[in-house]
Design an enzyme around this catalytic site. Structure first.
Site, short mmCIF file in Angstrom:
data_model
loop_
_atom_site.label_atom_id
_atom_site.label_comp_id
_atom_site.label_asym_id
_atom_site.label_seq_id
_atom_site.Cartn_x
_atom_site.Cartn_y
_atom_site.Cartn_z
N THR A 12 0.86 -1.19 0.00
CA THR A 12 0.00 0.00 0.00
C THR A 12 0.90 1.24 0.00
O THR A 12 1.95 1.26 0.64
CB THR A 12 -0.96 0.02 1.20
OG1 THR A 12 -0.23 0.21 2.41
CG2 THR A 12 -1.76 -1.28 1.28
N GLY A 14 2.47 2.40 -2.70
CA GLY A 14 3.66 1.98 -3.45
C GLY A 14 4.00 2.92 -4.59
O GLY A 14 4.85 2.60 -5.42
N GLY A 17 8.46 6.97 -2.81
CA GLY A 17 9.23 6.81 -1.58
C GLY A 17 9.55 5.37 -1.20
O GLY A 17 10.01 4.56 -2.02
N GLY A 19 7.62 2.87 -0.31
CA GLY A 19 6.79 1.83 -0.94
C GLY A 19 7.28 1.50 -2.34
O GLY A 19 7.35 0.33 -2.72
N TYR A 150 0.93 12.47 14.49
CA TYR A 150 1.64 11.47 13.66
C TYR A 150 2.24 10.38 14.54
O TYR A 150 2.09 9.18 14.27
CB TYR A 150 2.73 12.17 12.85
CG TYR A 150 3.57 11.25 11.99
CD1 TYR A 150 3.01 10.57 10.92
CD2 TYR A 150 4.93 11.07 12.26
CE1 TYR A 150 3.78 9.73 10.12
CE2 TYR A 150 5.70 10.24 11.46
CZ TYR A 150 5.12 9.57 10.39
OH TYR A 150 5.89 8.74 9.61
#
Ligand SMILES: NC(=O)c1ccc[n+]([C@@H]2O[C@H](COP(=O)([O-])OP(=O)(O)OC[C@H]3O[C@@H](n4cnc5c(N)ncnc54)[C@H](OP(=O)(O)O)[C@@H]3O)[C@@H](O)[C@H]2O)c1
Length: 251
Positions: A12, A14, A17, A19, A150
């Site tokens: 997920t 993807g 970065g 992914g 976060y």
């Protein structure tokens, strides 16, 4: 090479970065890989570049009930899956006094709720012996200004990894977590973090000083760890966390 031969992996987030770097690593190792993101054009371009064993799906992790969109695609395209890298995430930073409910909800819906129900929707497609990897963050361990929401989402994700391990091990699905320190991806842009360019510059200077290796990590360095958890090299590793932070949390 070929450490993931004949395996099917879902990643997920993807489309960029960490992914995307992981998708490239898994493809090199022989896997078939489905990447998700929210932009059709970007996914079309990427899957064309990545080759015939790469699939792309537009899918938003933060939308309620949307996990079935992902599981429907998996059911239509694959007999079963072996690896799930729960990586899609947002990092929105704001001082405590200025944090909004909108940022809170987007963060929790994407990083926690979306992750949880993605796993729930995809577990039925696993063969016995699969691997689920949750991408948390060093922020689950280290306090930082403006990172409260976060960090809370990543702390929740880390706890989720350990607890789901106890339930899914009966199906021989190993659940583990990677907690990256600062990694040089588009997540570290002023726009994505929701801060000014000046704040970003200050933040980056502080990060580099706080990392004993004196630099940001590269997405490929996280992908190598994801490969370890995805492959049989980690066949006896369950409910573990690997911190990949250049030593940031050492002191
Ligand atoms: N970079 C770091 O320093 C760092 C450190 C620790 C942990 N992490 C974690 O690593 C993961 C990947 O981040 P990254 O650094 O690679 O950042 P990135 O380049 O911004 O990638 C984020 C990915 O998540 C996807 N995404 C975001 N919101 C989504 C949503 N609602 N539904 C579906 N997909 C969504 C994005 O896809 P689209 O935008 O194309 O939709 C993109 O593919 C995140 O969970 C992040 O928290 C990053």
């Amino acid at each position: 090479m070929n450490r993931l031969q004949n395996k099917v992996a879902i990643i997920t987030g993807g489309s960029s970065g960490i992914g995307l770097a992981t998708a490239k690593e898994f493809l090199v190792q022989g896997a078939t890989v489905l990447i998700t993101g929210r932009n059709q054009d970007a996914l079309d371009q990427l899957t064309a570049e990545l080759g015939e064993k790469a699939f792309g799906l537009v899918w938003d992790a933060s939308l309620p009930g949307n996990s079935s969109h992902l599981s429907d695609f998996v059911q239509a395209n694959f007999d079963s899956i072996d690896i799930l890298f729960v990586n899609a995430g947002v990092a929105k930073f704001a001082p405590f006094e200025k944090m909004t409910e909108a940022i809170f909800d987007e963060s929790v819906n994407t990083n926690v709720k979306g992750a949880y129900f993605t796993i729930q929707a995809l577990v039925p497609f696993f063969k016995n012996g699969g691997s689920i990897i949750l991408n948390t963050s060093i922020n689950a361990h280290v306090g930082a200004p403006s990172a409260s929401v976060y960090a809370a989402t990543k702390g929740a994700l880390l706890t989720m990894a350990k607890n789901l391990s106890t339930e899914l091990i009966s199906r021989h699905i190993r659940v583990n977590a990677i907690s990256p320190g600062p990694v040089d991806t588009s997540l570290h842009s002023a726009a994505k973090l929701g801060i000014s360019d000046q704040q970003l510059s200050q933040m980056n200077q502080g990060i580099i000083q706080a990392v004993p290796l004196g630099r940001f990590g590269r997405p490929e360095e996280i992908a190598k760890v994801a490969l370890f958890f995805a492959s049989d090299d980690s066949s006896f590793v369950v409910g573990a966390e690997l911190i990949v932070d250049g030593g940031m949390s050492m002191g």
